[in-house]
Design an enzyme around this catalytic site. Sequence first.
Site, PDB file in Angstrom:
ATOM      1  N   HIS A  13       0.699  -1.350   0.209  1.00  0.00           N
ATOM      2  CA  HIS A  13      -0.218  -0.068   0.118  1.00  0.00           C
ATOM      3  C   HIS A  13       1.120   1.494   0.096  1.00  0.00           C
ATOM      4  CE1 HIS A  13      -4.259   1.753   0.920  1.00  0.00           C
ATOM      5  NE2 HIS A  13      -3.262   3.011   0.830  1.00  0.00           N
ATOM      6  N   HIS A  15       1.846   4.452  -2.118  1.00  0.00           N
ATOM      7  CA  HIS A  15       0.913   5.871  -3.495  1.00  0.00           C
ATOM      8  C   HIS A  15       2.407   6.660  -4.050  1.00  0.00           C
ATOM      9  CE1 HIS A  15      -3.735   5.725  -1.714  1.00  0.00           C
ATOM     10  NE2 HIS A  15      -2.759   5.434  -1.123  1.00  0.00           N
ATOM     11  N   HIS A 193      -9.587   1.267  -0.718  1.00  0.00           N
ATOM     12  CA  HIS A 193      -9.996   1.846   0.718  1.00  0.00           C
ATOM     13  C   HIS A 193     -10.669   2.362   1.319  1.00  0.00           C
ATOM     14  CE1 HIS A 193      -5.947   3.266  -0.986  1.00  0.00           C
ATOM     15  NE2 HIS A 193      -5.427   4.062   0.026  1.00  0.00           N
ATOM     16  N   GLU A 196     -11.172   3.288   6.741  1.00  0.00           N
ATOM     17  CA  GLU A 196     -10.284   5.015   7.473  1.00  0.00           C
ATOM     18  C   GLU A 196     -10.608   5.780   7.399  1.00  0.00           C
ATOM     19  OE1 GLU A 196      -5.802   7.019   5.489  1.00  0.00           O
ATOM     20  OE2 GLU A 196      -7.396   6.851   4.549  1.00  0.00           O
ATOM     21  N   ASP A 274       1.939   3.813   3.439  1.00  0.00           N
ATOM     22  CA  ASP A 274       0.216   4.975   2.781  1.00  0.00           C
ATOM     23  C   ASP A 274       1.319   6.270   2.111  1.00  0.00           C
ATOM     24  OD1 ASP A 274      -1.423   5.544   2.239  1.00  0.00           O
ATOM     25  OD2 ASP A 274      -1.983   6.981   3.816  1.00  0.00           O
ATOM     26  N   ASP A 275       2.202   7.076   2.316  1.00  0.00           N
ATOM     27  CA  ASP A 275       2.248   8.299   1.637  1.00  0.00           C
ATOM     28  C   ASP A 275       3.396   8.515   3.579  1.00  0.00           C
ATOM     29  OD1 ASP A 275       0.567   9.337   0.177  1.00  0.00           O
ATOM     30  OD2 ASP A 275      -0.339   8.818   1.299  1.00  0.00           O
TER      31      ASP A 275
END
Length: 331
Positions: A13, A15, A193, A196, A274-275
């Site tokens: 996961h 981005h 997604h 969350e 994630d980021d």
Amino acid sequence: MNMTANLPKIELHLHLEGAAPPAFIRGLAKEKAMDLSGIFDERGHYAYRDFWHFLKVYEAATETLKSPEDYHRLTLAVLEESAASGVVYSETFLSPDFCGGRDVEAWKDYLAAIREAADLAEKRDGITLRGIITAIRHFGPEKARETALCAAETAGDWIVGFGLAGDEKMGKPKDFAWSFDAAREAGLRLTAHAGEWGGPDSVRDAIRDLGVERIGHGVRAIEDLALVDEIAEKGVVLEVCPGSNVALGIYRTWRDHPIHRLRERGVKVTVSTDDPPFFHTTMKNEYDRLADAFDWDEGVFDAIARTSIDAAFCDGDTRDRIVKKLEAARA
């Protein structure tokens, strides 16, 4: 904790644009004479107030990425940082929205540049990358259809999945069913997604209405134990990003995060960033903080890596190659 430094890691996961180092984005902005000063703090980090402001900052940063060459450079920069943290296999979310405006031919040019960079990084750093084309939820179902067509046109050994990201509070999963059906018919595997910012129902809806086998985040399922048991029984895999959840305030501390409880209840959990620069994390940091919060040892992380590669969307030959790396490290 040095224990986690040498462990080979699988990330499902990530981005691509969200993994862009701030210095990289500032450099591109300077080359293009763009003023992005409003998206950085005084230390040069990305600055945002909450999740919805984060989305705006994220999209502002992507404005510097204007060409396939920019994405080639971005991919090399991101994979260098991932490999330094011990990642040997990664799947990254790619959005034709940002790469050619959902035009299939333009998207193919961007994809070729990303793949070329990924091949270079694999030779240089030993990290393998695969792509998951991702529709942006808050851009709406019609644009998602265009994204799905880009996915169908480039599905294969490198583009291996289709997903849905963005603002969970915009629309319902079923609004995107056409896009997911098109991706499925093209042979792509599916993730979305949910769970969350949306509660347990968002997870239940994504599984039921989109037929996904993985859920990005999914941690709010813990608020409905019947759903947790259903996820475990069906073997749905959660792409959990603890550092992201804590940084965005979904959970106050790492010890409050439900990943440990989900795993104990039989849910297949994986660990991702994630980021990462937005949340001041790396895969090594995720492992270190989880070890500290839950007393996880090498055996737990080895099991999570194995769960992750089993859940990866890559072909069997690629999976076997990565498994050999895990086994060599264990030996």
